[in-house]
Write a protein that holds these residues in place. Structure first.
Motif, short mmCIF file in Angstrom:
data_model
loop_
_atom_site.label_atom_id
_atom_site.label_comp_id
_atom_site.label_asym_id
_atom_site.label_seq_id
_atom_site.Cartn_x
_atom_site.Cartn_y
_atom_site.Cartn_z
N ARG A 65 0.85 -1.18 0.00
CA ARG A 65 0.00 0.00 0.00
C ARG A 65 0.89 1.24 0.00
N GLN A 66 0.31 2.34 -0.40
CA GLN A 66 1.04 3.59 -0.51
C GLN A 66 1.43 4.14 0.86
N PRO A 67 2.56 4.87 0.93
CA PRO A 67 2.88 5.57 2.18
C PRO A 67 1.85 6.67 2.43
N PRO A 68 1.79 7.21 3.65
CA PRO A 68 2.76 7.04 4.75
C PRO A 68 2.53 5.76 5.55
N TYR A 69 3.58 5.34 6.27
CA TYR A 69 3.53 4.16 7.11
C TYR A 69 3.75 4.57 8.57
N ASP A 70 3.46 3.63 9.44
CA ASP A 70 3.81 3.80 10.84
C ASP A 70 5.30 4.09 10.94
N PRO A 71 5.72 5.06 11.78
CA PRO A 71 7.14 5.42 11.87
C PRO A 71 8.08 4.26 12.19
N LYS A 72 7.58 3.17 12.77
CA LYS A 72 8.48 2.06 13.11
C LYS A 72 8.89 1.26 11.87
N TYR A 73 8.20 1.49 10.74
CA TYR A 73 8.50 0.73 9.53
C TYR A 73 9.43 1.52 8.61
#
Length: 242
Positions: A65-73
């Motif tokens: 899936r497109q960003p944004p992602y959870d900061p931990k990833y």
């Protein structure tokens, strides 16, 4: 896995990609599963098992899936990567309609996420497909755009392969001077080794050698062969070290 890939250590890349998949399936993590499928598909494709790689790209697209992602990833495989690699696979199989469909999807997704390198790579792929369809003028326009994006965004390795692709297009048109001019620009980029990944450098040099041989440019051919030999020695040392 990515380090092995960019250094041309393709069997080590395949081995490491299989490990990624085992970890991803154990964790049932969708972002890691997208990466695992992408890397494994890419690894198979680069050891000349293109058909074996395609199902992994298709499976990876379902997870990506497109960003944004959870900061931990720190995601290494976004939707545009998967569509771009699937496009390359279809291109290598001569399925140009499917290849173009996924190249354009890759470009669109990279633009939406403002990922400039992804745009440049997708445009390069579109150009390669057009050249394979014997549409060199349209292909040259794509490669000029890919080279300009690459040079303007510190992605010189993408510009490098765009120049070799452009040279092949001018060869289709029997425009010798333009062929040589494109190759000269590529060799200019190769002077800064820190900016060029060895995998793309090898692709450029292979194309250059074929064209120099065709046009009987013996001194340039010898130069390209020497650089290719140096690259092979570098890869051999990397293989031993890693």
């Amino acid at each position: 896995s990515e380090a092995y890939y960019y250094n041309g250590l393709l069997m080590l890349d395949l081995q490491e990609s299989k490990r990624i998949m085992r970890i991803a399936e154990e964790l049932k993590d969708s972002i890691l599963l997208a990466t695992a499928n992408n890397f494994l598909g890419l690894a198979y494709m680069n050891v000349d098992s293109v058909r074996q790689g395609i199902p992994y790209f298709i499976r990876g697209i379902r997870y990506a899936r497109q960003p944004p992602y959870d900061p931990k990833y720190w995601s290494k495989s976004m939707p545009h990567h998967l569509h771009g690699n699937l496009s390359e696979a279809y291109y290598k199989l001569g399925q140009y309609d499917s290849a173009m469909l996924h190249a354009r999807l890759s470009r669109q997704l990279a633009q939406e996420a403002n990922l400039i390198r992804g745009v440049a790579v997708a445009v390069n792929m579109e150009g390669l497909i057009l050249a394979a369809r014997l549409q060199p003028d349209s292909a040259i326009r794509c490669q000029r755009e890919a080279a300009a994006i690459g040079l303007g965004s510190s992605q010189e390795d993408v510009a490098l392969v765009a120049y070799s692709a452009m040279a092949n297009c001018f060869d289709q048109l029997n425009e010798r001077d333009s062929v040589m001019a494109c190759l000269q620009k590529g060799f200019g980029l190769l002077q800064n080794e820190s900016l060029i990944n060895t995998y793309f450098a090898g692709q450029f040099l292979q194309a250059a050698m074929q064209l120099y041989e065709k046009y009987r440019e013996d001194s340039s051919l010898i130069k390209a062969m020497k650089m290719k030999m140096q690259l092979a020695q570098k890869l051999s040392k990397n293989t031993d070290a890693q």
